[in-house]
Design a protein around this motif. Sequence first.
Motif, PDB file in Angstrom:
ATOM      1  N   LEU A 137       1.414  -1.209  -0.544  1.00 44.56           N
ATOM      2  CA  LEU A 137      -0.182   0.201   0.211  1.00 44.56           C
ATOM      3  C   LEU A 137       0.771   1.560  -0.058  1.00 44.56           C
ATOM      4  CD1 LEU A 137      -2.886   1.270   0.054  1.00 44.56           C
ATOM      5  CD2 LEU A 137      -2.683   1.386   3.127  1.00 44.56           C
ATOM      6  N   ASP A 138       0.483   1.988  -1.053  1.00 42.96           N
ATOM      7  CA  ASP A 138       1.391   3.770  -0.981  1.00 42.96           C
ATOM      8  C   ASP A 138       0.910   3.923   0.394  1.00 42.96           C
ATOM      9  OD1 ASP A 138       1.759   6.527  -1.389  1.00 42.96           O
ATOM     10  OD2 ASP A 138       2.031   5.340  -3.903  1.00 42.96           O
ATOM     11  N   PRO A 139       2.001   4.980   0.998  1.00 43.39           N
ATOM     12  CA  PRO A 139       1.396   5.330   2.182  1.00 43.39           C
ATOM     13  C   PRO A 139       0.669   6.750   2.041  1.00 43.39           C
ATOM     14  CG  PRO A 139       3.750   5.475   1.858  1.00 43.39           C
ATOM     15  CD  PRO A 139       3.447   5.037   0.674  1.00 43.39           C
ATOM     16  N   ARG A 140       0.347   7.082   0.772  1.00 40.23           N
ATOM     17  CA  ARG A 140      -0.536   8.524   0.757  1.00 40.23           C
ATOM     18  C   ARG A 140      -2.031   7.606   0.541  1.00 40.23           C
ATOM     19  NH1 ARG A 140       2.194  10.254  -4.690  1.00 40.23           N
ATOM     20  NH2 ARG A 140       3.087   8.258  -4.817  1.00 40.23           N
ATOM     21  N   ASP A 141      -2.234   6.220  -0.093  1.00 41.18           N
ATOM     22  CA  ASP A 141      -3.679   5.243   0.206  1.00 41.18           C
ATOM     23  C   ASP A 141      -4.043   5.509   1.179  1.00 41.18           C
ATOM     24  OD1 ASP A 141      -3.094   6.016  -2.087  1.00 41.18           O
ATOM     25  OD2 ASP A 141      -1.999   4.391  -3.258  1.00 41.18           O
ATOM     26  N   LYS A 142      -5.200   5.005   0.906  1.00 42.87           N
ATOM     27  CA  LYS A 142      -6.474   4.215   2.695  1.00 42.87           C
ATOM     28  C   LYS A 142      -6.074   2.779   1.819  1.00 42.87           C
ATOM     29  CE  LYS A 142      -8.918   6.044   4.847  1.00 42.87           C
ATOM     30  NZ  LYS A 142      -9.993   6.213   5.631  1.00 42.87           N
ATOM     31  N   PRO A 143      -6.876   2.208   3.038  1.00 41.00           N
ATOM     32  CA  PRO A 143      -6.542   0.396   2.543  1.00 41.00           C
ATOM     33  C   PRO A 143      -8.661   0.559   1.691  1.00 41.00           C
ATOM     34  CG  PRO A 143      -5.790   0.796   4.489  1.00 41.00           C
ATOM     35  CD  PRO A 143      -6.083   1.861   3.928  1.00 41.00           C
ATOM     36  N   PHE A 144      -8.341  -0.490   0.936  1.00 34.92           N
ATOM     37  CA  PHE A 144     -10.130  -0.301   0.702  1.00 34.92           C
ATOM     38  C   PHE A 144     -10.416  -0.541   1.207  1.00 34.92           C
ATOM     39  CE2 PHE A 144      -8.191  -2.545  -3.847  1.00 34.92           C
ATOM     40  CZ  PHE A 144      -7.843  -0.639  -4.315  1.00 34.92           C
ATOM     41  N   SER A 145     -11.915  -0.744   1.747  1.00 31.01           N
ATOM     42  CA  SER A 145     -13.393  -0.996   2.450  1.00 31.01           C
ATOM     43  C   SER A 145     -14.503  -0.707   2.054  1.00 31.01           C
ATOM     44  CB  SER A 145     -13.816   0.108   3.306  1.00 31.01           C
ATOM     45  OG  SER A 145     -14.323   1.618   2.702  1.00 31.01           O
ATOM     46  N   PRO A 146     -15.735  -1.738   2.513  1.00 29.50           N
ATOM     47  CA  PRO A 146     -16.554  -2.243   1.470  1.00 29.50           C
ATOM     48  C   PRO A 146     -17.275  -1.449   0.869  1.00 29.50           C
ATOM     49  CG  PRO A 146     -16.682  -3.324   3.622  1.00 29.50           C
ATOM     50  CD  PRO A 146     -15.665  -2.315   4.144  1.00 29.50           C
ATOM     51  N   LEU A 147     -17.505   0.118   1.674  1.00 31.22           N
ATOM     52  CA  LEU A 147     -17.854   1.072   1.049  1.00 31.22           C
ATOM     53  C   LEU A 147     -17.514   2.228   0.822  1.00 31.22           C
ATOM     54  CD1 LEU A 147     -20.376   2.081  -0.719  1.00 31.22           C
ATOM     55  CD2 LEU A 147     -21.584   1.778   1.297  1.00 31.22           C
ATOM     56  N   GLN A 148     -16.167   2.537  -0.554  1.00 35.63           N
ATOM     57  CA  GLN A 148     -15.308   4.024  -0.029  1.00 35.63           C
ATOM     58  C   GLN A 148     -15.542   4.704  -1.048  1.00 35.63           C
ATOM     59  OE1 GLN A 148     -11.094   2.862  -0.640  1.00 35.63           O
ATOM     60  NE2 GLN A 148     -11.472   3.512   1.291  1.00 35.63           N
ATOM     61  N   VAL A 149     -15.712   6.180  -0.929  1.00 44.39           N
ATOM     62  CA  VAL A 149     -16.136   7.623  -1.836  1.00 44.39           C
ATOM     63  C   VAL A 149     -14.502   7.848  -1.943  1.00 44.39           C
ATOM     64  CG1 VAL A 149     -17.395   9.349  -1.877  1.00 44.39           C
ATOM     65  CG2 VAL A 149     -18.344   7.420  -1.316  1.00 44.39           C
ATOM     66  N   TRP A 150     -14.403   7.901  -3.738  1.00 43.08           N
ATOM     67  CA  TRP A 150     -12.841   8.804  -3.835  1.00 43.08           C
ATOM     68  C   TRP A 150     -13.281  10.175  -4.292  1.00 43.08           C
ATOM     69  CZ3 TRP A 150      -9.579   4.785  -7.380  1.00 43.08           C
ATOM     70  CH2 TRP A 150      -8.993   3.482  -6.289  1.00 43.08           C
ATOM     71  N   ASN A 151     -12.880  11.031  -3.469  1.00 38.29           N
ATOM     72  CA  ASN A 151     -13.255  12.770  -4.539  1.00 38.29           C
ATOM     73  C   ASN A 151     -11.747  12.729  -5.462  1.00 38.29           C
ATOM     74  OD1 ASN A 151     -15.304  13.366  -3.804  1.00 38.29           O
ATOM     75  ND2 ASN A 151     -15.349  14.463  -1.651  1.00 38.29           N
ATOM     76  N   LEU A 152     -12.090  12.976  -6.646  1.00 35.44           N
ATOM     77  CA  LEU A 152     -10.505  13.341  -7.754  1.00 35.44           C
ATOM     78  C   LEU A 152     -10.309  14.721  -7.341  1.00 35.44           C
ATOM     79  CD1 LEU A 152     -11.002  10.698 -10.866  1.00 35.44           C
ATOM     80  CD2 LEU A 152     -10.753  10.716  -8.128  1.00 35.44           C
TER      81      LEU A 152
END
Length: 229
Positions: free
Chosen positions: A70-85
């Motif tokens: 995992l890149d230190p800048r990223d978060k682990p995946f979760s069952p329901l996740q939102v990304w804002n670009l």
Amino acid sequence: MPYRNHMVPFETTEEPEEFRLKKTVFLGYTDVNAGSIRALLGITMKREYSDVNIPELCNARIAVELLGILDPRDKPFSPLQVWNLKYEQFSVILVNTILKPETCHHVCSWIVVMCTSRYTCCVDKIVVLSALRVDVPSSHVSSHLKRAPIYEKTINDMPRTKCPSLPGKSGMTDPFLSTLIQMVHVGCVPTCFLVVPAHRAWPGTARDEDGSKEVCEDLALVPRTYISQ
């Protein structure tokens, strides 16, 4: 089991003024071969994360896991996740778990509420990606095509692409998609469904043998096309 199309109350994971979806929302979920979720997880643009906690998913397992470190800048995946670009007007909703039919309406209700709430969004449209076991009448399939086309179906909106429309008599079995279609109708949410016919994939990474790699490649082009416009 019949699908219910009422809205379910939920708790947001952040303060409303901090958590806002952007104008266009891409939605991927664990479809028949996880093609849509795999395609969207491949986005590498800088992003802000928000994990969504719905009680019905408290014991849910991740369907598509991160390979490698995992890149230190990223978060682990979760069952329901939102990304804002960060530098684009796009959000990504990732339903990264296999939903039971009786759980679909809780997640779909959350999605519609978040896309219509005056406190949390300025959403213009949802773009739903789906790899779907769909029975398309043979009269609609061109023999010269080397791979399955992407079909488009819009609700409360005009067509956004030059993709052919999914034939009205096409049969499908997808509890999540069926529930979402009902709810965006009720919520009057402008929605575009982009569907690639597919079959169930083997466990593990996407591969040529079961067609899942081809599906991921096709669906991955969709957000790139929108972002480049």
